[in-house]
Each structure stands twice: as C-alpha cells, then as structure tokens.
Motif scaffolding. Sequence first.
Motif, PDB file in Angstrom:
ATOM      1  N   LEU A  96       0.475   2.155 -22.153  1.00 34.88           N
ATOM      2  CA  LEU A  96       1.913   2.391 -22.038  1.00 34.88           C
ATOM      3  C   LEU A  96       2.176   3.033 -20.692  1.00 34.88           C
ATOM      4  CD1 LEU A  96       4.837   2.646 -22.946  1.00 34.88           C
ATOM      5  CD2 LEU A  96       4.204   4.691 -24.260  1.00 34.88           C
ATOM      6  N   GLY A  97       2.966   2.375 -19.872  1.00 33.42           N
ATOM      7  CA  GLY A  97       3.288   2.902 -18.550  1.00 33.42           C
ATOM      8  C   GLY A  97       4.398   2.107 -17.907  1.00 33.42           C
ATOM      9  N   PHE A  98       4.495   2.205 -16.605  1.00 33.28           N
ATOM     10  CA  PHE A  98       5.524   1.473 -15.886  1.00 33.28           C
ATOM     11  C   PHE A  98       5.015   1.134 -14.495  1.00 33.28           C
ATOM     12  CE2 PHE A  98       6.245   5.959 -15.207  1.00 33.28           C
ATOM     13  CZ  PHE A  98       6.459   6.050 -13.842  1.00 33.28           C
ATOM     14  N   GLU A  99       5.710   0.208 -13.854  1.00 36.80           N
ATOM     15  CA  GLU A  99       5.275  -0.253 -12.533  1.00 36.80           C
ATOM     16  C   GLU A  99       6.463  -0.587 -11.658  1.00 36.80           C
ATOM     17  OE1 GLU A  99       4.188  -4.858 -13.680  1.00 36.80           O
ATOM     18  OE2 GLU A  99       2.864  -3.248 -14.409  1.00 36.80           O
ATOM     19  N   HIS A 100       6.207  -0.562 -10.354  1.00 38.46           N
ATOM     20  CA  HIS A 100       7.202  -0.916  -9.346  1.00 38.46           C
ATOM     21  C   HIS A 100       6.532  -1.848  -8.345  1.00 38.46           C
ATOM     22  CE1 HIS A 100      10.749  -0.223  -6.688  1.00 38.46           C
ATOM     23  NE2 HIS A 100       9.859  -0.424  -5.739  1.00 38.46           N
ATOM     24  N   HIS A 101       7.157  -2.992  -8.076  1.00 39.49           N
ATOM     25  CA  HIS A 101       6.593  -3.969  -7.148  1.00 39.49           C
ATOM     26  C   HIS A 101       7.426  -4.030  -5.866  1.00 39.49           C
ATOM     27  CE1 HIS A 101       3.656  -5.976  -9.863  1.00 39.49           C
ATOM     28  NE2 HIS A 101       4.447  -5.433 -10.795  1.00 39.49           N
ATOM     29  N   ILE A 102       6.730  -4.099  -4.730  1.00 40.12           N
ATOM     30  CA  ILE A 102       7.391  -4.185  -3.424  1.00 40.12           C
ATOM     31  C   ILE A 102       7.103  -5.553  -2.833  1.00 40.12           C
ATOM     32  CG2 ILE A 102       7.552  -3.183  -1.107  1.00 40.12           C
ATOM     33  CD1 ILE A 102       6.615  -0.530  -2.322  1.00 40.12           C
ATOM     34  N   GLU A 103       8.142  -6.181  -2.350  1.00 42.56           N
ATOM     35  CA  GLU A 103       8.034  -7.527  -1.771  1.00 42.56           C
ATOM     36  C   GLU A 103       7.045  -7.528  -0.607  1.00 42.56           C
ATOM     37  OE1 GLU A 103      11.343 -10.754  -0.239  1.00 42.56           O
ATOM     38  OE2 GLU A 103      11.975  -9.129  -1.577  1.00 42.56           O
ATOM     39  N   ALA A 104       6.183  -8.536  -0.576  1.00 37.94           N
ATOM     40  CA  ALA A 104       5.090  -8.568   0.402  1.00 37.94           C
ATOM     41  C   ALA A 104       5.593  -8.479   1.836  1.00 37.94           C
ATOM     42  CB  ALA A 104       4.256  -9.835   0.210  1.00 37.94           C
ATOM     43  N   GLN A 105       6.655  -9.200   2.178  1.00 35.36           N
ATOM     44  CA  GLN A 105       7.127  -9.182   3.560  1.00 35.36           C
ATOM     45  C   GLN A 105       7.651  -7.804   3.969  1.00 35.36           C
ATOM     46  OE1 GLN A 105      10.202 -12.112   4.083  1.00 35.36           O
ATOM     47  NE2 GLN A 105      11.474 -11.316   2.438  1.00 35.36           N
ATOM     48  N   SER A 122       6.311  -3.129   7.517  1.00 37.14           N
ATOM     49  CA  SER A 122       6.675  -1.718   7.360  1.00 37.14           C
ATOM     50  C   SER A 122       6.188  -0.835   8.511  1.00 37.14           C
ATOM     51  CB  SER A 122       6.087  -1.171   6.052  1.00 37.14           C
ATOM     52  OG  SER A 122       4.665  -1.170   6.111  1.00 37.14           O
ATOM     53  N   GLY A 123       5.194  -1.318   9.244  1.00 38.02           N
ATOM     54  CA  GLY A 123       4.559  -0.497  10.265  1.00 38.02           C
ATOM     55  C   GLY A 123       3.233   0.080   9.815  1.00 38.02           C
ATOM     56  N   TRP A 124       2.853  -0.181   8.564  1.00 34.69           N
ATOM     57  CA  TRP A 124       1.549   0.244   8.052  1.00 34.69           C
ATOM     58  C   TRP A 124       0.492  -0.763   8.487  1.00 34.69           C
ATOM     59  CZ3 TRP A 124      -0.678  -1.123   2.711  1.00 34.69           C
ATOM     60  CH2 TRP A 124      -1.900  -0.445   2.502  1.00 34.69           C
ATOM     61  N   ASN A 125      -0.506  -0.310   9.218  1.00 38.60           N
ATOM     62  CA  ASN A 125      -1.627  -1.171   9.603  1.00 38.60           C
ATOM     63  C   ASN A 125      -2.621  -1.170   8.451  1.00 38.60           C
ATOM     64  OD1 ASN A 125      -3.674  -2.613  10.732  1.00 38.60           O
ATOM     65  ND2 ASN A 125      -4.089  -1.179  12.401  1.00 38.60           N
ATOM     66  N   PHE A 126      -2.388  -2.036   7.470  1.00 36.27           N
ATOM     67  CA  PHE A 126      -3.167  -2.001   6.230  1.00 36.27           C
ATOM     68  C   PHE A 126      -4.637  -2.351   6.432  1.00 36.27           C
ATOM     69  CE2 PHE A 126      -0.710  -5.969   6.472  1.00 36.27           C
ATOM     70  CZ  PHE A 126      -1.721  -6.917   6.482  1.00 36.27           C
ATOM     71  N   LYS A 127      -5.013  -2.861   7.597  1.00 33.48           N
ATOM     72  CA  LYS A 127      -6.417  -3.168   7.889  1.00 33.48           C
ATOM     73  C   LYS A 127      -7.182  -1.950   8.421  1.00 33.48           C
ATOM     74  CE  LYS A 127      -6.726  -7.732   7.188  1.00 33.48           C
ATOM     75  NZ  LYS A 127      -7.700  -8.318   6.232  1.00 33.48           N
ATOM     76  N   ASN A 149      -5.268  -7.417   2.387  1.00 34.34           N
ATOM     77  CA  ASN A 149      -4.446  -8.469   2.976  1.00 34.34           C
ATOM     78  C   ASN A 149      -3.073  -8.450   2.321  1.00 34.34           C
ATOM     79  OD1 ASN A 149      -4.193 -10.911   4.716  1.00 34.34           O
ATOM     80  ND2 ASN A 149      -3.745 -11.868   2.757  1.00 34.34           N
ATOM     81  N   VAL A 150      -2.048  -8.566   3.144  1.00 36.78           N
ATOM     82  CA  VAL A 150      -0.667  -8.647   2.656  1.00 36.78           C
ATOM     83  C   VAL A 150      -0.020  -9.857   3.308  1.00 36.78           C
ATOM     84  CG1 VAL A 150       1.561  -7.513   2.435  1.00 36.78           C
ATOM     85  CG2 VAL A 150      -0.533  -6.142   2.397  1.00 36.78           C
ATOM     86  N   ASP A 151       0.390 -10.834   2.510  1.00 37.66           N
ATOM     87  CA  ASP A 151       0.996 -12.052   3.035  1.00 37.66           C
ATOM     88  C   ASP A 151       2.444 -11.808   3.448  1.00 37.66           C
ATOM     89  OD1 ASP A 151      -1.348 -13.437   2.539  1.00 37.66           O
ATOM     90  OD2 ASP A 151      -0.704 -14.095   0.541  1.00 37.66           O
ATOM     91  N   MET A 152       2.932 -12.659   4.314  1.00 36.25           N
ATOM     92  CA  MET A 152       4.327 -12.579   4.763  1.00 36.25           C
ATOM     93  C   MET A 152       5.169 -13.528   3.908  1.00 36.25           C
ATOM     94  SD  MET A 152       6.242 -10.987   6.911  1.00 36.25           S
ATOM     95  CE  MET A 152       7.865 -11.153   7.660  1.00 36.25           C
ATOM     96  N   ASN A 153       5.447 -13.086   2.677  1.00 33.04           N
ATOM     97  CA  ASN A 153       6.230 -13.932   1.781  1.00 33.04           C
ATOM     98  C   ASN A 153       7.039 -13.068   0.818  1.00 33.04           C
ATOM     99  OD1 ASN A 153       4.449 -13.082  -0.276  1.00 33.04           O
ATOM    100  ND2 ASN A 153       3.146 -14.884  -0.057  1.00 33.04           N
ATOM    101  N   THR A 154       7.666 -13.698  -0.164  1.00 35.36           N
ATOM    102  CA  THR A 154       8.569 -12.992  -1.076  1.00 35.36           C
ATOM    103  C   THR A 154       7.901 -12.625  -2.408  1.00 35.36           C
ATOM    104  OG1 THR A 154       9.416 -15.085  -1.954  1.00 35.36           O
ATOM    105  CG2 THR A 154      10.593 -14.114  -0.080  1.00 35.36           C
ATOM    106  N   SER A 155       6.578 -12.763  -2.496  1.00 32.37           N
ATOM    107  CA  SER A 155       5.858 -12.362  -3.701  1.00 32.37           C
ATOM    108  C   SER A 155       5.573 -10.861  -3.674  1.00 32.37           C
ATOM    109  CB  SER A 155       4.555 -13.139  -3.819  1.00 32.37           C
ATOM    110  OG  SER A 155       4.797 -14.523  -3.920  1.00 32.37           O
ATOM    111  N   SER A 156       4.932 -10.353  -4.710  1.00 31.17           N
ATOM    112  CA  SER A 156       4.574  -8.938  -4.749  1.00 31.17           C
ATOM    113  C   SER A 156       3.456  -8.655  -3.756  1.00 31.17           C
ATOM    114  CB  SER A 156       4.121  -8.545  -6.160  1.00 31.17           C
ATOM    115  OG  SER A 156       3.696  -7.198  -6.194  1.00 31.17           O
TER     116      SER A 156
END
Length: 376
Positions: A101-110, A115-120, A181-188
């Motif tokens: 039992l919990g909750f979640e929040h999804h942020i669009e991949a693009q 965002s300026g975060w260098n995720f690599k 890896n974070v794709d440049m699209n409209t998915s999570s």
Amino acid sequence: AQDLTVDNINTTSINSGQASGRKNLIINGAMQVAQRGTTNTNEGYRTVDRFRNAFNGTDEAPTQEQADVAAGTTPYTLGFRKSYKLTNGNQTGGAGATDYLGFEHHIEAQNVATSGWNFKSASSKLTLSFWIKSSVAQAFSGSIEIPDSSPARFFKFTTASLSADTWTKVTLQIPGDSNLNVDMNTSSGLAIRLYGFIGTTYSSSDSDTETWVTGSNRYANTMTTTWYTTNDATLEVTGYQLEVGSTATDFEHRSFGEELALCQRYYYRHAFGAAGRNIGIAAVYQDNNIFPVVHFPCTMRTTPSLDVSDSSGYFRVYANGGSDGFDTFSSLWNTGDNAIGLNAYSNDGVSGMTAGHAAMVITDHASAHVSFSAEL
C-alpha cells in the motif's frame, strides 16, 4: 544619469543547478489540485492530481484523500494547506509477502532529460524533499525508478523513524549513474514511490539502500508491518519537491491556477457538477446521434481516454426547439491531444433528435462529468 552595472554573479551557485525557470520537477507537490474529487477507496489516480494510489492484497479497501494541514503545524506555517493522505483500513489480519500500500508520482521523461541533471554523472545530484506524518511511530521506505534504463534501475531509501502524529521533513540526495538512461519522449522518465507497507516479494534488504540497483521488485527496502496492521492507521505527505542540485531549497510555491494548468496536461475535467454545465456545441449528425467537440485548455501529454459518468439522464441535449436527456457518451471520435469529439447515440439514451441540426449539450445531474485522462 548613472549606469547601473552588476558584475561577477555566479549563477551556478544557486543550488548548483538551473538558475532560472521552475526548479520543482514535481507537479502539484503542495497537493492543491484534486480535479477528480477529495476522497476515494479505489486504486489509481482518484483524488490529488498527479499522485497515484497503489495497493494489493488488502483485506479492506484503503482510502486516499486530499486532507487539510492543521493550523499551527510547521508545514502550515510554511504555506502548505493540503496534504495527500492514506488511511489503511482494517488489515489486522496480517501482512503478506505480496501485500503493498503506497503511492507514486511519475515525471515525464522529456522533463527529466532537459532538467539540467546530468544523470550519467555521479557528481550531478537531484534532491528530493517532502513533509511526512504518520499516526504510527516507525520508518517508511520507497524508491526512485528510472524506467528507461535497461534494465530499469532503482534507488531505494528509508526515512528516519518518525514520531507518531508529528510532521517531519525528509531530504534525499540522488546522484547520477553511468548506467542510467532517460529518453526524450512523453513516457515516464522517473517514478517516485513511497509505501506504508510493501511485502518481501517486492522489496529487498536495506544493505543496498541509497545506491542504484537493478533487478525486479526493488521498489523499497524491507519494511516493518506495524503501520499496515494497525487498523485505520494514516500516512500523509505534502511539500513534495524534486530539484537539480545537492541542497534542498525552500519549496517553490505556485499559484493554484498555475498548478491546475500543469495538471491539465495529464487530466482535464471539462464539465462536471451541478446541472447546466456546458459541454459544448454539437451537430446532430444522424437521427439521435450527436457529435460535440471539446477543445482542451492545453496540449495533453498524449491522446487521452474518456472518463465519463454513466447513469440515467445525466446529460441533456437541446436542438431544433426541443431537448432530451441521455445517459452517457459511449465513445470518442477524431481524437487528438488538442481537441476531441464525443459520440452519444440512441443506445446512450438519445431520442427525439433529427439529423442536420446544431445542438447544445450540458450536464443534467450533480454527479455528471466529462473528463479526459492522459496520465503516466
């Protein structure tokens, strides 16, 4: 006149992240907007916009709601008036390995990618912060997931042990990693999850907490069952902020109107509530077949699905000097992410309408609504 000049401003010193634009990647982090309603016992997006309830194996359906932050508490004095609250119901029968039992929040991949975060890079950080309160004294666990990585990667965390009925601020630094890896699209592109309880099937030992891990079912660290098996225990959060940089800065408060507009990319409640709310102008395309068109206030994330109420006489159509009540809209037509058409036929309760006329369509019951969902 004297010229005014400003020299030597180091803009990168502002949280070592973006120096302009919105810093909070989370939409509706102050829990202001609840287009669907304020309380519900079903799973999914049902109350506070952009926050999704998830549960499995429960003996009694839990409740999710938009709650009030009590005056005099620290979140209240910082400008927070609403929270997202879970009440677990009666789970005293026990906590199983597959229960959660919990909750979640999804942020669009693009939005993550730009965002300026260098995720690599491990030296580039995101900082998550939020306020949390539980009716039971214990620690809670969750994770950050980057689903575009192959395989998906998880960054698990556990809060400090909370005092009962006391608001506590949680802060978490999240470094990049060369395997992300974070794709440049409209998915999570990034999911944030927090659990009141999660069983051993979907969790793992906290020996690998706060580091990027792979493998299935790494949604949280192993958790105690105390909160889950305490009847009607509550868990609530507010002030959710995810920002680029290694420091948790003051929450970015946005106006209700601005937050609503951001939420409407994912869910748009077009017409609802008391009788007489305008749905749109329609054409009576064929006898007893009406086609209204709805234009969205913003471009939705993707072509949405229809979320509509369904009961006798919930809607009414006016055409050629007459009117008729009908039950629902059965389908969409000519779909898109900027506008969409609705269909109501004779099998939806439409009668007495002659082809070739213009029409107006309205709600005709307090529980009637027409909404569109493009949620992640």
